[in-house]
Design a protein around this motif. Structure first.
Motif, PDB file in Angstrom:
ATOM      1  N   UNK A  71      42.646  45.259  24.359  1.00  0.00           N
ATOM      2  CA  UNK A  71      41.123  43.834  23.659  1.00  0.00           C
ATOM      3  C   UNK A  71      39.682  44.000  24.401  1.00  0.00           C
ATOM      4  N   UNK A  72      39.715  44.706  25.726  1.00  0.00           N
ATOM      5  CA  UNK A  72      38.477  44.427  26.033  1.00  0.00           C
ATOM      6  C   UNK A  72      37.251  45.421  26.009  1.00  0.00           C
ATOM      7  N   UNK A  73      38.387  46.590  25.775  1.00  0.00           N
ATOM      8  CA  UNK A  73      37.785  47.857  25.192  1.00  0.00           C
ATOM      9  C   UNK A  73      38.451  49.139  24.668  1.00  0.00           C
ATOM     10  N   UNK A  74      38.522  49.098  23.794  1.00  0.00           N
ATOM     11  CA  UNK A  74      39.117  49.662  22.585  1.00  0.00           C
ATOM     12  C   UNK A  74      38.030  51.505  22.510  1.00  0.00           C
ATOM     13  N   UNK A  75      39.597  52.413  23.307  1.00  0.00           N
ATOM     14  CA  UNK A  75      38.274  53.689  22.917  1.00  0.00           C
ATOM     15  C   UNK A  75      37.845  54.609  21.812  1.00  0.00           C
ATOM     16  N   UNK A  76      39.403  53.709  20.855  1.00  0.00           N
ATOM     17  CA  UNK A  76      38.562  54.095  19.468  1.00  0.00           C
ATOM     18  C   UNK A  76      37.591  53.753  18.247  1.00  0.00           C
ATOM     19  N   UNK A  77      37.361  53.045  19.015  1.00  0.00           N
ATOM     20  CA  UNK A  77      35.706  52.360  18.373  1.00  0.00           C
ATOM     21  C   UNK A  77      34.643  52.701  19.576  1.00  0.00           C
ATOM     22  N   UNK A  78      34.435  53.311  20.142  1.00  0.00           N
ATOM     23  CA  UNK A  78      33.269  53.718  21.250  1.00  0.00           C
ATOM     24  C   UNK A  78      33.044  54.668  20.156  1.00  0.00           C
ATOM     25  N   UNK A  79      31.302  54.800  20.459  1.00  0.00           N
ATOM     26  CA  UNK A  79      30.743  56.213  19.995  1.00  0.00           C
ATOM     27  C   UNK A  79      30.736  56.979  19.999  1.00  0.00           C
ATOM     28  N   UNK A  80      31.129  57.965  19.446  1.00  0.00           N
ATOM     29  CA  UNK A  80      31.362  59.255  19.831  1.00  0.00           C
ATOM     30  C   UNK A  80      29.903  59.809  20.621  1.00  0.00           C
ATOM     31  N   UNK A  81      30.681  60.637  21.706  1.00  0.00           N
ATOM     32  CA  UNK A  81      32.615  61.738  21.851  1.00  0.00           C
ATOM     33  C   UNK A  81      32.425  60.821  22.684  1.00  0.00           C
ATOM     34  N   UNK A  82      34.043  60.449  22.047  1.00  0.00           N
ATOM     35  CA  UNK A  82      34.721  59.016  22.729  1.00  0.00           C
ATOM     36  C   UNK A  82      35.359  60.198  24.109  1.00  0.00           C
ATOM     37  N   UNK A  83      36.509  59.090  24.879  1.00  0.00           N
ATOM     38  CA  UNK A  83      36.437  60.242  26.081  1.00  0.00           C
ATOM     39  C   UNK A  83      37.528  60.838  26.060  1.00  0.00           C
ATOM     40  N   UNK A  84      38.470  61.020  24.848  1.00  0.00           N
ATOM     41  CA  UNK A  84      39.062  62.387  24.719  1.00  0.00           C
ATOM     42  C   UNK A  84      38.621  63.506  24.358  1.00  0.00           C
ATOM     43  N   UNK A  85      36.986  63.481  24.507  1.00  0.00           N
ATOM     44  CA  UNK A  85      36.441  64.777  23.721  1.00  0.00           C
ATOM     45  C   UNK A  85      37.013  66.324  24.338  1.00  0.00           C
ATOM     46  N   UNK A  86      37.581  66.333  25.498  1.00  0.00           N
ATOM     47  CA  UNK A  86      38.186  67.350  26.206  1.00  0.00           C
ATOM     48  C   UNK A  86      39.545  67.412  26.284  1.00  0.00           C
ATOM     49  N   UNK A  87      40.376  66.486  25.124  1.00  0.00           N
ATOM     50  CA  UNK A  87      41.445  66.480  24.805  1.00  0.00           C
ATOM     51  C   UNK A  87      41.290  66.629  24.471  1.00  0.00           C
ATOM     52  N   UNK A  88      42.157  67.607  23.533  1.00  0.00           N
ATOM     53  CA  UNK A  88      42.014  67.960  22.103  1.00  0.00           C
ATOM     54  C   UNK A  88      43.564  67.656  21.120  1.00  0.00           C
ATOM     55  N   UNK A 117      26.388  63.486  26.380  1.00  0.00           N
ATOM     56  CA  UNK A 117      26.767  63.121  27.736  1.00  0.00           C
ATOM     57  C   UNK A 117      26.288  61.172  28.427  1.00  0.00           C
ATOM     58  N   UNK A 118      24.777  61.013  27.646  1.00  0.00           N
ATOM     59  CA  UNK A 118      24.712  59.677  28.081  1.00  0.00           C
ATOM     60  C   UNK A 118      25.816  58.713  26.969  1.00  0.00           C
ATOM     61  N   UNK A 119      26.355  59.285  25.477  1.00  0.00           N
ATOM     62  CA  UNK A 119      26.479  58.350  25.262  1.00  0.00           C
ATOM     63  C   UNK A 119      28.555  58.075  26.202  1.00  0.00           C
ATOM     64  N   UNK A 120      28.908  59.568  26.622  1.00  0.00           N
ATOM     65  CA  UNK A 120      30.198  59.567  26.713  1.00  0.00           C
ATOM     66  C   UNK A 120      30.431  59.170  28.597  1.00  0.00           C
TER      67      UNK A 120
END
Length: 315
Positions: A71-88, A117-120
């Motif tokens: 509810x506070x931070x949806x990781x799938x709504x964040x801009x690219x690259x998202x936090x699972x970038x290195x976990x295909x 890197x800044x966005x990530x």
């Protein structure tokens, strides 16, 4: 723009099945720390409808902490690259990323990669910040460190290069034949007794051991102060947990708490993924079954393929 205060982040670097979950549990049992588990798998948990339950027993989708997190931070709504970038995938990420190896150097990044890197870094900052806020509200306002047990060296590198965290890296390493045995015994039953499959898996995992440990070390050398990195040998952690944890606390800069070792089973309150040992009840025991159960040809294979750098880690 007002500068954000850095978050105190403890990153557990490892190739897995090397004692990282044991260490994470000890850290999580410390009164000033809270652990997310393998947080980079959270988006996959959402996408796949919950794969492994939170340590509290609820699905990640139903757990009150992770529901509030979304509810506070949806990781799938964040801009690219998202936090699972290195976990295909939920259960896999690449060991060798040829297009990212230059990032480990001390040199400046290209403008487009620096922007990524800044966005990530900001995406992860928001996630860790929300987790700390929730855990402080729910358990203790004294929590000062958040633990990321994602282990991945590429993730560690980009978090470090983002300059948004006060990072302490705890690099957990297990003796190569012992690690090889941990992986070979996980082969499906139909392959478990096939010599060529056992040999292939030992070779593959041994190369992974050398490469990923090297990348974690390279990140520490090029992007961290020397005092922000500590090598933790599984054998030391399991045979002398009190003494080893005391040294770890000194590296982090926190007071040593013996209760964090004796009560390590209580150290994971709302964690994602990790070794099944989270759900067991036994104490800390040095596992050396590999000495009698790993065939000599697999032991030699492991030792040969890790000869290039295992001495760096005390082996």
């Amino acid at each position: 723009m007002e500068q954000q205060p850095k978050i105190n982040l403890i990153y557990i670097g490892s190739i897995g099945h090397s004692g990282s979950t044991l260490l994470e549990s000890m850290l999580g049992a410390h009164s000033k720390m809270t652990t997310t588990g393998e947080i980079h798998m959270w988006p996959h948990e959402i996408l796949q409808g919950g794969v492994k339950p939170c340590i509290c027993g609820e699905s990640i989708l139903e757990c009150p902490v992770w529901s509030e997190m979304r509810r506070r931070v949806d990781p799938l709504s964040q801009p690219e690259p998202q936090m699972h970038l290195f976990r295909e995938q939920w259960d896999a990420g690449h060991t060798v990323r040829l297009d990212r190896l230059s990032d480990f150097s001390k040199g400046a990044l290209s403008a487009d990669i620096a922007e990524e890197v800044e966005v990530y870094g900001q995406n992860n900052y928001e996630v860790f910040g929300a987790f700390l806020d929730i855990m402080r509200e729910k358990y203790s306002p004294e929590l000062n460190w958040v633990i990321d047990a994602s282990k991945d060296p590429y993730r560690l590198l980009w978090l470090a290069r983002s300059q948004r965290f006060n990072i302490t890296v705890l690099h957990v390493v297990k003796k190569p034949p012992s690690f090889a045995y941990s992986m070979v015994k996980r082969l499906p039953k139909e392959y478990a007794n096939l010599v060529h499959r056992r040999l292939y898996e030992t070779a593959r995992q041994s190369l992974k051991w050398s490469i990923e440990n090297y990348l974690i070390t390279k990140t520490a050398q090029n992007h961290l102060d020397s005092g922000d990195y500590k090598l933790v040998n599984y054998e030391d952690l399991a045979s002398d947990p009190m003494g080893t944890f005391k040294k770890i606390c000194a590296t982090i800069g926190c007071e040593f708490e013996a209760e964090a070792v004796t009560n390590f089973r209580q150290g994971s309150q709302h964690t994602i993924a990790g070794n099944p040992m989270r759900y067991e009840g036994k104490g800390i025991v040095l596992d050396e079954k590999w000495k009698t159960k790993l065939p000599s040809y697999l032991r030699v294979t492991s030792e040969v393929l890790t000869a290039m750098n295992r001495s760096v880690y005390g082996y």
